[in-house]
Design an enzyme around this catalytic site. Sequence first.
Site, short mmCIF file in Angstrom:
data_model
loop_
_atom_site.label_atom_id
_atom_site.label_comp_id
_atom_site.label_asym_id
_atom_site.label_seq_id
_atom_site.Cartn_x
_atom_site.Cartn_y
_atom_site.Cartn_z
N GLU A 1 0.99 -1.27 -0.11
CA GLU A 1 -0.04 -0.07 -0.08
C GLU A 1 0.97 1.16 0.04
O GLU A 1 0.35 2.39 -0.53
CB GLU A 1 -1.05 0.11 1.31
CG GLU A 1 -1.98 -1.00 1.09
CD GLU A 1 -2.49 -1.23 2.52
OE1 GLU A 1 -3.44 -1.90 2.73
OE2 GLU A 1 -1.88 -0.89 3.69
N GLU B 1 -6.96 -1.26 12.06
CA GLU B 1 -6.07 -0.10 12.90
C GLU B 1 -6.65 1.18 13.01
O GLU B 1 -6.24 1.84 13.82
CB GLU B 1 -4.98 0.07 11.50
CG GLU B 1 -4.18 -1.15 11.42
CD GLU B 1 -4.31 -1.93 10.39
OE1 GLU B 1 -3.87 -3.08 10.32
OE2 GLU B 1 -5.42 -1.59 9.63
N ASP C 1 -12.92 -6.81 -0.24
CA ASP C 1 -13.49 -8.11 -0.15
C ASP C 1 -14.66 -7.78 0.63
O ASP C 1 -14.96 -6.47 1.41
CB ASP C 1 -12.94 -9.04 0.55
CG ASP C 1 -12.32 -8.78 1.87
OD1 ASP C 1 -13.01 -8.84 2.83
OD2 ASP C 1 -11.20 -8.69 1.98
#
Length: 253
Positions: A13, A194, A217
Amino acid sequence: MAVIGIMSALHEELAAVLAHMPDEQRVSVAGRDFWLGHWHGHAVVVVLSRIGKVAAATTATVLLERFRVDTLVFTGVAGGLGSDVRVGDVVVASGFVQHDMDASPLFPRHEVPLYGRAHFDAHADLSAQLAGASRRVLQEAERHLGHDTVDEFQLHAPEVHQGLVLSGDRFVSTGAESYALRQAWPAALAVEMEGAAVAQVCHDYAVPFAAVRTISDRADDTAHTDFNRFIREVASRYSLAILSQWLVGRQPG
Protein backbone atom coordinates in the site's frame (compact mmCIF):
# COMPACT_ATOMS: atom_id res chain seq x y z
CA MET A 1 5.58 24.34 7.44
CA ALA A 2 2.75 21.98 8.37
CA VAL A 3 3.65 18.28 8.28
CA ILE A 4 1.30 15.61 6.98
CA GLY A 5 1.60 12.02 8.19
CA ILE A 6 0.59 9.17 5.86
CA MET A 7 0.21 5.65 7.26
CA SER A 8 -0.46 2.25 5.69
CA ALA A 9 -0.50 -1.19 7.27
CA LEU A 10 1.05 -3.10 4.36
CA HIS A 11 4.18 -2.45 2.31
CA GLU A 12 2.33 -2.86 -1.00
CA GLU A 13 0.00 0.00 0.00
CA LEU A 14 2.96 2.27 0.64
CA ALA A 15 5.32 1.50 -2.22
CA ALA A 16 3.53 3.57 -4.86
CA VAL A 17 3.48 6.63 -2.59
CA LEU A 18 7.19 6.39 -1.79
CA ALA A 19 7.99 6.11 -5.48
CA HIS A 20 6.49 9.58 -6.00
CA MET A 21 8.46 11.33 -3.24
CA PRO A 22 11.54 12.79 -4.97
CA ASP A 23 13.57 13.63 -1.86
CA GLU A 24 12.68 11.09 0.81
CA GLN A 25 14.98 10.61 3.78
CA ARG A 26 14.71 7.54 6.02
CA VAL A 27 14.67 7.88 9.80
CA SER A 28 14.33 4.73 11.91
CA VAL A 29 12.43 4.95 15.21
CA ALA A 30 10.86 2.16 17.30
CA GLY A 31 11.75 -0.44 14.69
CA ARG A 32 9.97 1.47 11.93
CA ASP A 33 11.26 3.37 8.92
CA PHE A 34 9.77 6.86 8.62
CA TRP A 35 10.26 8.46 5.21
CA LEU A 36 10.51 12.25 5.31
CA GLY A 37 10.16 14.30 2.18
CA HIS A 38 7.90 16.48 0.08
CA TRP A 39 5.01 15.69 -2.24
CA HIS A 40 3.13 18.29 -4.28
CA GLY A 41 4.67 21.05 -2.20
CA HIS A 42 3.74 19.55 1.18
CA ALA A 43 6.08 18.25 3.89
CA VAL A 44 5.11 14.62 4.49
CA VAL A 45 6.18 11.72 6.67
CA VAL A 46 5.23 8.31 5.28
CA VAL A 47 5.37 5.14 7.38
CA LEU A 48 4.38 1.50 7.44
CA SER A 49 2.38 1.07 10.64
CA ARG A 50 2.23 -2.74 10.49
CA ILE A 51 -0.98 -4.62 11.16
CA GLY A 52 -3.25 -4.31 14.21
CA LYS A 53 -4.33 -1.73 16.74
CA VAL A 54 -1.27 -1.74 19.00
CA ALA A 55 1.18 -1.43 16.10
CA ALA A 56 -0.89 1.36 14.58
CA ALA A 57 -1.17 3.24 17.88
CA THR A 58 2.59 3.02 18.43
CA THR A 59 3.26 4.35 14.95
CA ALA A 60 0.76 7.20 15.29
CA THR A 61 2.26 8.24 18.62
CA VAL A 62 5.76 8.41 17.14
CA LEU A 63 4.46 10.48 14.22
CA LEU A 64 2.87 12.96 16.61
CA GLU A 65 5.61 13.11 19.24
CA ARG A 66 8.81 12.75 17.20
CA PHE A 67 7.85 14.18 13.82
CA ARG A 68 5.21 16.69 14.99
CA VAL A 69 2.74 15.89 12.23
CA ASP A 70 -0.35 18.08 12.43
CA THR A 71 -2.55 16.11 10.03
CA LEU A 72 -2.68 12.31 9.81
CA VAL A 73 -4.18 10.14 7.06
CA PHE A 74 -4.45 6.35 6.94
CA THR A 75 -4.81 4.66 3.57
CA GLY A 76 -5.26 0.98 2.80
CA VAL A 77 -7.85 -1.75 2.37
CA ALA A 78 -10.85 -2.96 4.37
CA GLY A 79 -13.63 -5.54 4.23
CA GLY A 80 -17.06 -4.31 3.22
CA LEU A 81 -20.00 -4.55 5.62
CA GLY A 82 -22.63 -2.14 4.31
CA SER A 83 -25.17 -3.75 1.98
CA ASP A 84 -24.30 -1.41 -0.89
CA VAL A 85 -20.52 -1.45 -0.33
CA ARG A 86 -18.86 -3.47 -3.09
CA VAL A 87 -15.35 -4.66 -3.87
CA GLY A 88 -13.52 -1.77 -5.51
CA ASP A 89 -15.53 0.92 -3.75
CA VAL A 90 -13.83 3.40 -1.43
CA VAL A 91 -14.94 4.13 2.14
CA VAL A 92 -13.93 7.37 3.83
CA ALA A 93 -14.51 7.03 7.55
CA SER A 94 -16.70 9.48 9.44
CA GLY A 95 -15.95 7.71 12.71
CA PHE A 96 -14.48 4.57 14.26
CA VAL A 97 -15.38 1.93 16.84
CA GLN A 98 -13.28 -0.93 18.26
CA HIS A 99 -15.64 -3.83 17.69
CA ASP A 100 -13.60 -6.14 19.94
CA MET A 101 -13.41 -3.76 22.92
CA ASP A 102 -15.26 -5.34 25.85
CA ALA A 103 -14.49 -4.28 29.43
CA SER A 104 -17.94 -5.28 30.68
CA PRO A 105 -19.34 -5.41 33.28
CA LEU A 106 -17.05 -2.63 34.52
CA PHE A 107 -17.90 -0.54 31.45
CA PRO A 108 -20.51 -0.87 28.70
CA ARG A 109 -19.48 -3.18 25.90
CA HIS A 110 -17.44 -1.40 23.17
CA GLU A 111 -16.86 1.67 25.36
CA VAL A 112 -13.18 2.54 25.75
CA PRO A 113 -12.55 2.53 29.53
CA LEU A 114 -12.24 5.97 31.15
CA TYR A 115 -13.15 7.77 27.91
CA GLY A 116 -16.90 7.48 28.31
CA ARG A 117 -17.28 6.69 24.62
CA ALA A 118 -17.04 3.93 22.06
CA HIS A 119 -17.09 6.18 19.00
CA PHE A 120 -14.19 8.38 17.88
CA ASP A 121 -14.91 10.84 15.08
CA ALA A 122 -12.80 11.40 12.02
CA HIS A 123 -12.01 15.04 11.27
CA ALA A 124 -15.02 16.26 9.26
CA ASP A 125 -13.29 18.75 6.93
CA LEU A 126 -10.34 16.46 6.25
CA SER A 127 -12.68 13.54 5.52
CA ALA A 128 -14.76 15.70 3.18
CA GLN A 129 -11.62 16.70 1.26
CA LEU A 130 -10.55 13.08 0.90
CA ALA A 131 -14.04 12.00 -0.14
CA GLY A 132 -14.03 14.64 -2.86
CA ALA A 133 -10.61 13.51 -4.08
CA SER A 134 -11.80 9.89 -4.04
CA ARG A 135 -14.85 10.69 -6.16
CA ARG A 136 -12.72 12.45 -8.75
CA VAL A 137 -10.36 9.47 -8.95
CA LEU A 138 -13.11 6.84 -9.13
CA GLN A 139 -14.81 8.73 -11.95
CA GLU A 140 -11.71 7.88 -13.97
CA ALA A 141 -11.04 4.44 -12.49
CA GLU A 142 -10.08 2.92 -15.83
CA ARG A 143 -7.43 5.59 -16.40
CA HIS A 144 -5.81 4.83 -13.04
CA LEU A 145 -6.16 1.03 -13.11
CA GLY A 146 -6.26 0.12 -16.78
CA HIS A 147 -9.08 -1.46 -18.77
CA ASP A 148 -7.96 -5.06 -18.19
CA THR A 149 -7.77 -4.62 -14.40
CA VAL A 150 -11.20 -3.02 -14.25
CA ASP A 151 -12.67 -5.90 -16.25
CA GLU A 152 -10.86 -8.66 -14.38
CA PHE A 153 -11.87 -7.43 -10.92
CA GLN A 154 -15.30 -6.25 -12.13
CA LEU A 155 -14.73 -2.72 -10.85
CA HIS A 156 -17.28 -0.98 -13.04
CA ALA A 157 -18.94 2.16 -11.61
CA PRO A 158 -17.11 2.16 -8.23
CA GLU A 159 -18.59 4.43 -5.55
CA VAL A 160 -17.38 6.45 -2.57
CA HIS A 161 -19.11 5.94 0.78
CA GLN A 162 -18.76 7.90 4.02
CA GLY A 163 -19.66 6.44 7.40
CA LEU A 164 -18.71 4.28 10.35
CA VAL A 165 -15.68 1.98 10.15
CA LEU A 166 -15.05 -0.83 12.66
CA SER A 167 -11.60 -1.89 13.84
CA GLY A 168 -10.48 -5.02 15.67
CA ASP A 169 -7.54 -7.34 16.11
CA ARG A 170 -8.83 -10.11 13.90
CA PHE A 171 -9.23 -10.53 10.16
CA VAL A 172 -12.96 -10.88 9.55
CA SER A 173 -13.44 -13.46 6.81
CA THR A 174 -16.53 -15.56 7.58
CA GLY A 175 -20.19 -14.93 6.97
CA ALA A 176 -20.99 -15.51 10.64
CA GLU A 177 -18.52 -12.88 11.84
CA SER A 178 -19.65 -10.40 9.23
CA TYR A 179 -23.31 -10.94 10.12
CA ALA A 180 -22.59 -10.47 13.84
CA LEU A 181 -20.84 -7.16 13.18
CA ARG A 182 -23.70 -5.91 11.01
CA GLN A 183 -26.19 -6.85 13.72
CA ALA A 184 -24.20 -5.04 16.41
CA TRP A 185 -23.42 -2.00 14.23
CA PRO A 186 -26.04 -1.69 11.46
CA ALA A 187 -24.54 1.60 10.23
CA ALA A 188 -21.03 0.18 9.79
CA LEU A 189 -19.70 0.31 6.23
CA ALA A 190 -16.38 -1.51 6.59
CA VAL A 191 -14.10 -3.39 8.97
CA GLU A 192 -10.30 -3.27 9.30
CA MET A 193 -7.61 -3.58 11.99
CA GLU A 194 -6.10 -0.15 12.73
CA GLY A 195 -8.29 2.93 12.28
CA ALA A 196 -10.03 3.15 15.65
CA ALA A 197 -6.72 2.90 17.51
CA VAL A 198 -5.20 5.74 15.47
CA ALA A 199 -8.37 7.79 15.95
CA GLN A 200 -8.04 7.40 19.73
CA VAL A 201 -4.41 8.54 19.67
CA CYS A 202 -5.28 11.55 17.51
CA HIS A 203 -8.17 12.37 19.84
CA ASP A 204 -5.70 12.45 22.74
CA TYR A 205 -3.40 14.83 20.85
CA ALA A 206 -6.20 16.86 19.20
CA VAL A 207 -4.72 16.21 15.73
CA PRO A 208 -6.99 15.88 12.66
CA PHE A 209 -7.25 12.30 11.43
CA ALA A 210 -9.01 10.65 8.50
CA ALA A 211 -8.90 7.27 6.78
CA VAL A 212 -9.50 6.17 3.20
CA ARG A 213 -10.07 2.45 2.62
CA THR A 214 -10.48 0.56 -0.63
CA ILE A 215 -12.83 -2.39 -0.24
CA SER A 216 -10.88 -5.54 -1.08
CA ASP A 217 -13.54 -8.11 -0.09
CA ARG A 218 -16.89 -8.50 1.64
CA ALA A 219 -15.41 -9.69 4.96
CA ASP A 220 -17.15 -13.05 4.61
CA ASP A 221 -16.76 -16.47 2.99
CA THR A 222 -16.57 -14.84 -0.46
CA ALA A 223 -13.47 -12.84 0.54
CA HIS A 224 -11.15 -12.13 -2.36
CA THR A 225 -8.71 -14.98 -2.88
CA ASP A 226 -5.82 -13.01 -4.45
CA PHE A 227 -5.55 -10.38 -1.73
CA ASN A 228 -1.97 -9.28 -2.43
CA ARG A 229 -2.60 -8.89 -6.14
CA PHE A 230 -5.68 -6.76 -5.47
CA ILE A 231 -3.60 -4.49 -3.26
CA ARG A 232 -0.87 -4.12 -5.89
CA GLU A 233 -3.08 -3.61 -8.91
CA VAL A 234 -6.07 -1.79 -7.40
CA ALA A 235 -5.79 -0.50 -3.84
CA SER A 236 -2.25 0.89 -4.07
CA ARG A 237 -3.09 2.73 -7.31
CA TYR A 238 -6.25 4.15 -5.77
CA SER A 239 -4.29 5.29 -2.70
CA LEU A 240 -1.64 6.99 -4.82
CA ALA A 241 -4.19 8.76 -7.02
CA ILE A 242 -6.48 9.82 -4.16
CA LEU A 243 -3.68 11.19 -1.98
CA SER A 244 -2.11 12.94 -4.95
CA GLN A 245 -5.44 14.51 -5.92
CA TRP A 246 -6.00 15.64 -2.33
CA LEU A 247 -2.52 17.15 -1.91
CA VAL A 248 -2.68 19.00 -5.22
CA GLY A 249 -5.89 20.72 -4.07
CA ARG A 250 -4.69 21.38 -0.53
CA GLN A 251 -3.14 24.73 0.36
CA PRO A 252 0.44 24.18 1.62
CA GLY A 253 0.81 25.06 5.32
